[in-house]
Design a protein around this motif. Sequence first.
Motif: not given
Ligand code: NAP
Length: 347
Positions: A205-206, A338
Motif C-alpha cells: 500500500s501507499t 467502500r
Molecule cells: P479504490 O477503492 O479507489 O482503490 C484503489 C487503491 O489503489 C487505493 O485505495 C490506493 O490504495 C491505490 N492507489 C490509488 N492511487 C494510487 C497511486 N497513484 N499509486 C499507487 N496506488 C494508488 O478503487 P477500486 O474501486 O478498488 O478500483 C480499483 C481499480 O480497479 C480501478 O481502476 C477500477 O476501475 C478497476 N476495476 C476493475 C475491474 C475489473 O473487472 N478488472 C472491476 C472493478 C474495478 P493504497 O492506499 O493502499 O495505496
Amino acid sequence: MLPTRGYAAMTVKAPLRPFAFERRDVGPHDVLITISHCGICHSDIHMARNEWGSSIFPMVPGHEIIGTVTKIGGAVKLFRVGDRVGVGCFVDSCRTCPACREGLEQYCEVGILLTYGGRDKSGQVTQGGYSTQIVVDENYVLRIPAALSAVGAAPLLCAGITTYSPLRHWGIGKYHKLAVVGLGGLGHMAVKIARALGTEVTVMSTSEGKRKDAERLGATNFAVTSNPQTFTKLQRHFDYVLDTVSAAHDYNAYLKLLKTDGTMILVGAPEQPTLLAPFPLILNRRRLAGSVIGSIRETQEMLDFCAEHKIESDVEVISIQQVNEAYERVLKGDVRFRFVIDMDRLA
Ligand code: NAP
Ligand code: ZN
Ligand code: ZN
C-alpha cells in the motif's frame, strides 16, 4: 416507459446531480427491481470523467446494485416479487458466442451490455444504480443470500467478483503467497477472499495508515510501497501479485517480486498506460495477466461463498446527496473501504 429518478453526470467531469429519466417497461423476461443500495466503484469515477474514452452522457453510474423485485414479466422463472436481488456490471450479452456459451459471458465476443453507459438492442442508453429502480433480464440478476446484509453485499457485485474470479481461475490457495497491491474497494475484498481460501496475503500500500486495517482484514504482512527497501526485501517472494491500483504506476517493480513462473494479475484499470520492460518477465519466466469481473454463474457462486464464510464488504453508508463528496474522498484513497449509497433519500 417507467419514470425513474437518479443522479447523473450530465457531461464529462460534471458533478452528479438529480436527473429524471425513463426505464423500459417490464418485458416477459424482465424483473423490475426497486433499488435500496448501490456501491461506489472507482470505475464509476473513471467513467464519469470519461477516462476510458467510451462514456455516454448524461450518465447515471452504479453497478453494485441491491434491491427488491417489485414486478416480474410473464415468462420469468427465476425470481418472485419480494426477492432480494443484486445487479453487477452488465445486464446482457450476446448469449451465442463461444464465451457466452461457455458461461464466460464477461468475455462476450460481441461485448457485454454494461449496466450503465451501454446501448441496448433498441438503441437506448443503459443507466445504472444511482437511481430508484432498474429493469433487468432475469438471466443477469443475482440472488442475495439471506446471511448477507444489503449494505455489506452491494460491493460484492463488482469488487467482490472482480477479485474472487482471478483467485479462483488461477487456483490461488493455501500453498501460495499473494501480494495484494492497493488497499481500496477491490483490495480489501481480495484480502478477505484470499484469506478465506487459506492464502498468505501481503498488502502492498501507499498508505502507512492502512497497516492496522490490513491486519484486521486478515493480511499476514503489510508493506508500504514508498519505502524502496520493500522492493528489495520482497524480491522473488510471491507466487501471485494481484494489482488493484486505479492510477498509473510501475508494473516492472512488482513483477520482480514474483518467483520463477509467478503471475501478476491486473484488475486495476488506470487511465494511462505503463511502460513494460522485458527483463523482469524474461528472467524468471514470469507472466503478466488481466481479469475482468466474472460471469453471472461465478458471481452467484461468490455471493454464496461470501455468505458461507461470513464475508461482507467494509462500508461507509452515505445518502445520494453526498455522492460528489464521496467521489473526492475515493480519489484521495480516503474510504474504509467502500461507499454504499442508501437510496432512501432519493425515493
Ligand atoms: P479504490 O477503492 O479507489 O482503490 C484503489 C487503491 O489503489 C487505493 O485505495 C490506493 O490504495 C491505490 N492507489 C490509488 N492511487 C494510487 C497511486 N497513484 N499509486 C499507487 N496506488 C494508488 O478503487 P477500486 O474501486 O478498488 O478500483 C480499483 C481499480 O480497479 C480501478 O481502476 C477500477 O476501475 C478497476 N476495476 C476493475 C475491474 C475489473 O473487472 N478488472 C472491476 C472493478 C474495478 P493504497 O492506499 O493502499 O495505496
Ligand atoms: Zn466496479
Ligand atoms: Zn457473447
